[in-house]
Motif scaffolding. Structure first.
Motif, PDB file in Angstrom:
ATOM      1  N   PRO A  99       4.611   4.939   9.093  1.00 37.20           N
ATOM      2  CA  PRO A  99       3.190   4.771   8.764  1.00 37.20           C
ATOM      3  C   PRO A  99       2.508   6.054   8.287  1.00 37.20           C
ATOM      4  CG  PRO A  99       3.481   4.816  11.135  1.00 37.20           C
ATOM      5  CD  PRO A  99       4.864   4.848  10.528  1.00 37.20           C
ATOM      6  N   ASP A 100       3.205   7.184   8.346  1.00 29.60           N
ATOM      7  CA  ASP A 100       2.621   8.443   7.893  1.00 29.60           C
ATOM      8  C   ASP A 100       2.869   8.687   6.397  1.00 29.60           C
ATOM      9  OD1 ASP A 100       1.683   9.061  10.461  1.00 29.60           O
ATOM     10  OD2 ASP A 100       3.629   9.916  11.012  1.00 29.60           O
ATOM     11  N   ARG A 101       3.662   7.832   5.764  1.00 31.29           N
ATOM     12  CA  ARG A 101       3.955   7.994   4.338  1.00 31.29           C
ATOM     13  C   ARG A 101       2.679   7.886   3.509  1.00 31.29           C
ATOM     14  NH1 ARG A 101       7.803   3.452   2.590  1.00 31.29           N
ATOM     15  NH2 ARG A 101       7.616   4.544   0.617  1.00 31.29           N
ATOM     16  N   PHE A 102       2.633   8.596   2.403  1.00 29.95           N
ATOM     17  CA  PHE A 102       1.498   8.526   1.478  1.00 29.95           C
ATOM     18  C   PHE A 102       1.239   7.078   1.058  1.00 29.95           C
ATOM     19  CE2 PHE A 102       0.302   7.984  -2.964  1.00 29.95           C
ATOM     20  CZ  PHE A 102      -0.954   8.577  -2.974  1.00 29.95           C
ATOM     21  N   LEU A 162      -3.452   1.532   3.458  1.00 34.81           N
ATOM     22  CA  LEU A 162      -4.253   1.322   4.664  1.00 34.81           C
ATOM     23  C   LEU A 162      -5.699   1.757   4.446  1.00 34.81           C
ATOM     24  CD1 LEU A 162      -4.581   0.613   7.677  1.00 34.81           C
ATOM     25  CD2 LEU A 162      -3.785   2.941   8.194  1.00 34.81           C
ATOM     26  N   HIS A 163      -5.898   2.917   3.819  1.00 36.31           N
ATOM     27  CA  HIS A 163      -7.257   3.409   3.570  1.00 36.31           C
ATOM     28  C   HIS A 163      -8.045   2.423   2.694  1.00 36.31           C
ATOM     29  CE1 HIS A 163     -10.550   6.201   2.982  1.00 36.31           C
ATOM     30  NE2 HIS A 163     -10.411   6.076   1.669  1.00 36.31           N
ATOM     31  N   THR A 166      -2.372  -4.425   6.160  1.00 34.57           N
ATOM     32  CA  THR A 166      -1.486  -3.480   5.468  1.00 34.57           C
ATOM     33  C   THR A 166      -0.034  -3.827   5.726  1.00 34.57           C
ATOM     34  OG1 THR A 166      -3.151  -1.738   5.610  1.00 34.57           O
ATOM     35  CG2 THR A 166      -0.876  -1.034   5.239  1.00 34.57           C
ATOM     36  N   ASP A 171       7.919   8.397  -2.891  1.00 29.48           N
ATOM     37  CA  ASP A 171       6.602   8.775  -2.372  1.00 29.48           C
ATOM     38  C   ASP A 171       5.975   9.884  -3.217  1.00 29.48           C
ATOM     39  OD1 ASP A 171       6.558   6.894  -0.395  1.00 29.48           O
ATOM     40  OD2 ASP A 171       7.085   8.261   1.226  1.00 29.48           O
ATOM     41  N   TYR A 189       1.946   4.171   2.492  1.00 25.87           N
ATOM     42  CA  TYR A 189       1.358   3.379   3.578  1.00 25.87           C
ATOM     43  C   TYR A 189      -0.090   3.793   3.823  1.00 25.87           C
ATOM     44  CZ  TYR A 189       0.779   1.205   8.168  1.00 25.87           C
ATOM     45  OH  TYR A 189       0.326   0.450   9.221  1.00 25.87           O
ATOM     46  N   GLN A 190      -0.324   5.090   3.978  1.00 22.65           N
ATOM     47  CA  GLN A 190      -1.651   5.586   4.319  1.00 22.65           C
ATOM     48  C   GLN A 190      -2.687   5.255   3.243  1.00 22.65           C
ATOM     49  OE1 GLN A 190      -3.101   7.125   7.056  1.00 22.65           O
ATOM     50  NE2 GLN A 190      -1.239   6.366   8.043  1.00 22.65           N
ATOM     51  N   THR A 191      -2.283   5.311   1.982  1.00 23.60           N
ATOM     52  CA  THR A 191      -3.222   5.059   0.895  1.00 23.60           C
ATOM     53  C   THR A 191      -3.595   3.586   0.831  1.00 23.60           C
ATOM     54  OG1 THR A 191      -2.232   6.912  -0.281  1.00 23.60           O
ATOM     55  CG2 THR A 191      -3.646   5.463  -1.568  1.00 23.60           C
ATOM     56  N   GLU A 213      -8.927  -0.574   4.767  1.00 20.43           N
ATOM     57  CA  GLU A 213     -10.026  -0.227   5.685  1.00 20.43           C
ATOM     58  C   GLU A 213     -11.361  -0.261   4.956  1.00 20.43           C
ATOM     59  OE1 GLU A 213      -7.702   2.692   8.859  1.00 20.43           O
ATOM     60  OE2 GLU A 213      -8.569   3.555   7.047  1.00 20.43           O
TER      61      GLU A 213
END
Length: 194
Positions: free
Chosen positions: A125-128, A134-135, A154, A69, A130-132, A138
């Motif tokens: 789901p809080d990992r960089f 997902l963004h 995602t 990560d 995953y979040q990147t 979106e």
């Protein structure tokens, strides 16, 4: 943030050396056959130094996910595509190349560890990572490029690319994971495109 002291830098270097030597050994032998003493011998450190940095051999595998990560975030900060679909490709390629660099046998150890671990870090789901992704998904759903629930899209991207890594491990790294991951990602994106 205060600059690191020489002692802190040396401690971090020792931790990275232990980690690197352990992953190399895991890639050469099965994880179960590598002992803490083997790792210490390879890293040229004492057993006490090992336990100063890691609680156990299993803790090295946990560290590997966090390190991935950190490396992904560093690569992202050094330059990434602005276009969301290209950004997703960028991150999935980072993941595949990280696995290729470590080797199929070592990558397999990470998967085995996650199957038996209570902490499923890879699913966090809080990992960089995953979040990147997902963004970016979106953004593409908001712009009407992709159609569907961004979380589901995602999850599909991540579960299918994880499955591909597992398949690559089963095939003992006999095909180029980075090329195949981009092809699989294109198929997933095509499925969700309007």
């Amino acid at each position: 943030m205060k600059p690191q002291t020489n002692r802190q830098k040396q401690a971090l270097a020792t931790k990275h050396k232990i980690f690197s030597c352990a992953v190399t050994l895991f890639a050469q032998q099965s994880y179960e056959n590598v002992t803490v003493q083997d790792i210490c011998r390879e890293a040229e450190v004492s057993v006490g130094a090992f336990y100063h940095h890691f609680e156990s051999k299993e803790n090295i595998l946990d560290e590997g996910y966090r390190l991935f990560d950190q490396q992904s975030e560093e690569a992202w900060k050094q330059g990434h595509p602005d276009e969301p679909l290209a950004a997703i490709h960028f991150l999935i390629l980072e993941q595949a190349q990280s696995m290729e660099n470590m080797g199929a046998l070592a990558a397999l150890q990470y998967f085995k560890h996650q199957l038996s671990s209570n902490e499923k870090y890879i699913l966090n789901p809080d990992r960089f990572f995953y979040q990147t992704i997902l963004h970016a998904v979106e953004e593409e759903t908001a712009d009407g490029i992709l159609d569907g629930d961004p979380v589901v899209i995602t999850e599909d991207i991540l579960s299918l690319t994880r499955g591909l890594i597992y398949d690559w491990c089963l095939h003992e790294g006999t095909y180029t994971l980075s090329e195949r991951s981009q092809k699989v990602l294109d198929m997933i994106i095509h499925y969700y495109q309007k």
